[in-house]
Design an enzyme around this catalytic site. Structure first.
Site, short mmCIF file in Angstrom:
data_model
loop_
_atom_site.label_atom_id
_atom_site.label_comp_id
_atom_site.label_asym_id
_atom_site.label_seq_id
_atom_site.Cartn_x
_atom_site.Cartn_y
_atom_site.Cartn_z
N GLU A 1 99.15 84.07 70.31
CA GLU A 1 98.81 85.25 71.09
C GLU A 1 99.81 86.41 70.95
OE1 GLU A 1 97.72 84.60 75.14
OE2 GLU A 1 96.08 83.25 74.62
N GLU B 1 92.20 77.98 72.19
CA GLU B 1 92.30 77.90 73.65
C GLU B 1 90.99 78.40 74.24
OE1 GLU B 1 95.57 79.78 75.67
OE2 GLU B 1 97.02 79.16 74.14
#
Length: 463
Positions: A168, A369
């Protein structure tokens, strides 16, 4: 959509965690201090002043946790390696005791029939690199990251074949080096900040982004050079997804254009090896310092692309004026999960991989995720009835199965998270796990969603 809602043969059903959020043992066996240790030890930064000092004590209870994953039916586990455990000073002499822990964990996973997927950076930068170089504000950190990544691939390469370089970019860079405003509906936003809690200008932030993606590219090259033949590598980016209001060719093209441009600083440059003209013109036209060679490194070929998908970034419709699309506001009454930022829309788990294939031609995609926080409580009968998470899983995975049924090459799904953990600035209050954790006793209890996940794995289908 396939009537039986099955996923392709060989589909990976995984669960995910990160080192700082579960391991604890923050200063044991020679581990160095990370920026998240520093951040969480500063009063007021984390809800209830929670820290990862103990967290889930996974460092000592990993065997129990692997057994729980096996009971869930998981055949993949995405975990992260704490950079300060391996190089306490960020560079220099490796810490063998830290490496030994990950050797034990990997061996335990393989004995349980669970494939290890290692993330090399999930935000716990060694504090020494922040102090010496300003962290990702410096190219030196990108170089140090590549050295660390290559070393880990060399040490674990005989057993770990899948690596994600960085998790991320859009979260740790934006929130850590400036703070980020997230739209939650009805014109409202919330401001999120994270370690190392510094504030740079918009122009400087571009340079931080560039160093982060350069670190990714250098790490890809180091892993290929030092890992064994057959090692596979990708990244795990929280793609900002534009969802078309209507499923028509015009709306879809508009959503794809918005997705490409609004991921320009990370996803787009890693996939294309160039910054878009509009991105370079933003922030007053101040461009990051880079070379053509660096762009080529950033776009080093990958074996798969990996996306974290929770919510739509925007709803998009076509527009006659430039840039050819416009945002549709998220209504104040739009459904949300427990987290205030978590706008609920299952279709995002269809459109995210759709865009990856349509825009960039991705040939192997993992959802690294996906999950939700819920108001989980342990009831008198010793169970956790997280009915909203079951609803979430059924709805979102139905859309993911829609994608695979149309030939979009999604090869695996990792649920966030394997167990409740420290949710960064939210502390221990937001529970994302399939396994409930009592943070006083550290007892683990599978939730109702664990039963759902186990049956989905058994059938390889939405249930």
């Amino acid at each position: 959509m396939s009537a039986d809602r099955k996923f392709p043969d060989g589909f990976t059903w995984g669960v995910a965690t990160s080192a700082y959020q579960i391991e604890g043992a923050w200063n044991e066996d020679g581990e160095g201090v990370s920026i998240w240790d520093t951040f969480s030890h500063t009063p007021g930064n984390v809800k209830n002043d929670d820290t990862g000092d103990v967290a889930n004590d996974h460092y000592h209870r990993y065997a129990e946790d692997v057994a729980l994953m096996k009971d869930l039916g998981a055949n993949g586990y995405r975990f992260s390696i704490a950079w300060p455990r391996i190089f306490p000073e960020g560079t220099g002499t490796p810490n063998q005791r830290g490496m030994d822990f990950y050797n034990r964990l990997v061996d335990e996973l393989l004995a349980a029939g669970i494939e290890p997927f290692a993330t090399l950076y999930h935000w716990d930068l060694p504090q020494t690199l922040e102090d010496a170089h300003g962290g990702w504000r410096s190219k030196e950190t990108a170089k140090a990251f590549a050295d660390y990544a290559g070393f880990v691939a060399e040490q674990l390469g005989d057993r770990v074949r899948h690596y994600f370089t960085i998790n991320e970019f859009a979260s740790f860079v934006e929130a850590g080096y400036q703070g980020v405003d997230v739209q939650v509906g009805g014109g409202k936003t919330i401001h999120l900040g994270a370690a190392p809690a510094v504030s740079v200008s918009d122009a400087e932030l571009k340079q931080v982004r560039h160093h982060a993606v350069l670190g990714h590219g250098l790490a890809v090259q180091a892993i290929r050079a030092q890992g064994p033949e057959g090692t596979k590598v990708g990244f795990a980016e929280n793609i900002r997804v534009a969802v078309p209001v209507l499923d028509t060719p015009e709306h879809v093209r508009a959503a794809e254009a918005a997705t490409r441009e609004r991921n320009a600083g990370f996803m787009t440059v890693m996939m294309e090896g160039r910054y878009t003209d509009d991105y370079l013109a933003s922030a007053g036209g101040t461009t990051p310092t880079f070379t053509d060679d660096e762009l080529a490194i950033i776009a080093s070929p990958l074996d798969f692309v990996d996306i974290n998908v929770y919510r739509p970034g925007w709803y998009i419709e076509p527009a006659d004026e430039a840039p050819g699309y416009r945002d549709v506001p998220i209504n104040a009454s739009h459904p949300k999960m427990l987290s205030s930022w978590h706008v609920f829309d299952p279709e995002v788990l269809y459109w995210a991989p759709h865009h990856m294939q349509s825009i960039w031609g991705a040939q192997s995609i993992y959802i690294t995720e996906n999950g939700c926080a819920a108001s989980d409580v342990l009831t008198a009968d010793g169970r956790v009835y997280d009915s909203d998470r079951v609803m979430f899983l059924r709805a979102y995975l139905t859309q993911l199965q829609r994608a695979t049924s149309e030939g979009i090459p999604v090869h695996g799904y990792f649920h966030w998270s394997a167990q409740d953990n420290l949710e960064w600035m939210d502390g221990f209050g937001n529970r994302f796990g399939l396994i409930y954790v009592d943070f006083e006793t550290l007892e683990r209890t599978p939730k109702l969603s664990a039963d759902w996940f186990r049956e989905a794995v058994r059938r390889n289908a939405v249930v």
